[in-house]
Scaffold this active site. Structure first.
Site: not given
Ligand code: CA
Length: 405
Positions: A116, A123, A132, A189, A234
């Site tokens: 991906d 985006h 951030r 998404e 993440y």
């Molecule tokens: Ca994605």
């Protein structure tokens, strides 16, 4: 000969390939045309093709695609020719056409690996602003390489497959310890994915000049995401459980040749890219993309209107970057674009962006309002190109969300 509605995604200019079955037939290769499917296993029994047509009896497209473009292109153009000729095998055999409403569509590929990307500038900028620094939304590497992660191939499902809400670790604001719970921030998404049609040997890179030969076609791709799980997990290694519970694809693979008419120029990439990422020609695609959301027993509301042309990095660059290390691609691998967002709010390709991190609600035509996806909601994505009266579309990828198991 059959009639093809003027607004059909599956016009004679398309001829996409998929895997279907009926009450009486096992899964096999078919081609969508109008509201029908041409059964290629049966068509092959008329000796229409000059090669080993065993590939049409398989329950994935991999072996057909693996025959190479010289053959797969000819199958497509032969079918177009026969559809225009009422004296051809297709013109004289109405039982080769099966109504799509009488067929079940299956996952069209055995997907070995799925990657991906994160190639939409709008985006990446939106997400960077939210998570951030609004002043420095893009990370320093973003305009120098098409950033990506290796995703989970085994949980990719075909349109029409229901998905259960995932659960996992979530760290709520103001708490010192995480808790395990159903995701409260389930999201779609809007993406497209290219299907790899040719293998490169381990250690051998693919140049942008040759990358097109490695693309068989494209599908619509919904990269389901659990934002609360994703946010906690993440750093530093990227997406894991926030993504691996499911992704959904459309059932018909539209060949890259069928999309030729929709090529457009993309961004002027600045700063200039590395030598191996330079390319010539128009390699972005003008494909209209829409997402609709329908609560249970309610009419759908269109929540996204976007376009595949909004990408910053194109597929040739993604393939060149993926293989610059010597990584090998295989037939049936999927390379997804990353969420496709345009500059306008209407074109944002996820609820995360549409609701700006859950801070504003989307009002639906029917069924209330949403910041993220709720149980029993159905999300449908649709994509098509249209040029000079020629329409080439992908149909839909439609998914209903069920409660956590
Ligand atoms: Ca994605």
């Amino acid at each position: 000969m059959i009639k093809i509605p003027a607004d059909s995604d599956f016009s004679i200019h398309n001829i996409p390939f998929g895997i279907f079955s009926t009450a009486n037939t096992s899964p096999r290769v078919g081609v969508a045309i109008g509201d029908f499917i041409i059964d290629l296993e049966r068509l092959a029994s008329f000796d229409a093709f000059g090669f080993d047509t065993e590939v049409f009896s398989k329950n994935t497209l991999n072996q057909f695609i693996g025959l190479g473009k010289a053959i797969t292109r000819k199958v497509r153009t032969d079918i177009q020719g026969w559809l225009r000729d009422e004296h051809s095998v297709l013109g004289s055999s109405p039982d080769l056409f099966i109504a799509q409403q009488d067929a079940t569509m299956h996952l069209p590929l055995q997907i070995g690996d799925y990657t991906d990307f994160y190639s939409s500038l709008d985006h990446a900028t939106n997400v960077g602003k939210m998570f951030r620094d609004p002043e420095n939304a893009l990370l320093p590497n973003w305009k120098h390489m098409p950033v990506a992660y290796h995703g989970r191939a085994s949980s990719i499902v075909v349109s029409g497959t229901d998905i259960h809400r995932p659960k996992g670790q979530v760290m709520k604001k103001g708490r010192g310890t995480p808790q395990v719970q159903p995701s409260e921030r389930l999201d779609f998404e809007l993406e497209m994915a290219c299907v790899i049609g040719k293998e490169n040997r381990l250690g051998h890179s693919i140049s942008t000049a040759h990358a097109q030969d490695y693309i068989f076609g494209m599908v619509l791709f919904n990269d389901w995401s659990a934002r609360d799980i994703q946010k906690w997990e993440y750093v530093p290694l990227g997406p894991f459980l926030g993504k691996n519970f499911a992704s959904s694809i459309s059932p018909w693979v539209v060949t890259i040749e069928a999309l030729d008419a929709f090529r457009v120029k993309g961004y002027d990439q600045n700063p200039p890219v590395q030598e191996y990422l330079k390319f010539e020609g128009s390699h972005y695609y003008d494909i209209n993309l829409e997402v609709s959301l329908a609560p249970e027993n309610c009419r759908p509301t269109t929540v996204v209107r976007s376009n595949f042309r909004h990408m910053y990095w194109n597929m040739l660059q993604q393939i060149a970057h993926h293989t610059v290390s010597g990584c090998n691609l295989k037939v049936g691998d999927l390379l997804a674009s990353g969420t496709i967002s345009g500059p306008d709010q209407e074109s944002f390709g996820s609820m995360l962006e549409l609701s700006w991190g859950g801070t504003r609600s989307l009002i639906l035509q029917e069924g209330g309002e949403r910041t993220f996806i709720e149980d029993y909601d159905t999300v449908a994505m649709h994509g098509y190109g249209e040029q000079d009266g020629k329409r080439v579309g992908f149909g839909q990828v439609t998914t209903k969300i069920l409660p956590v198991l």
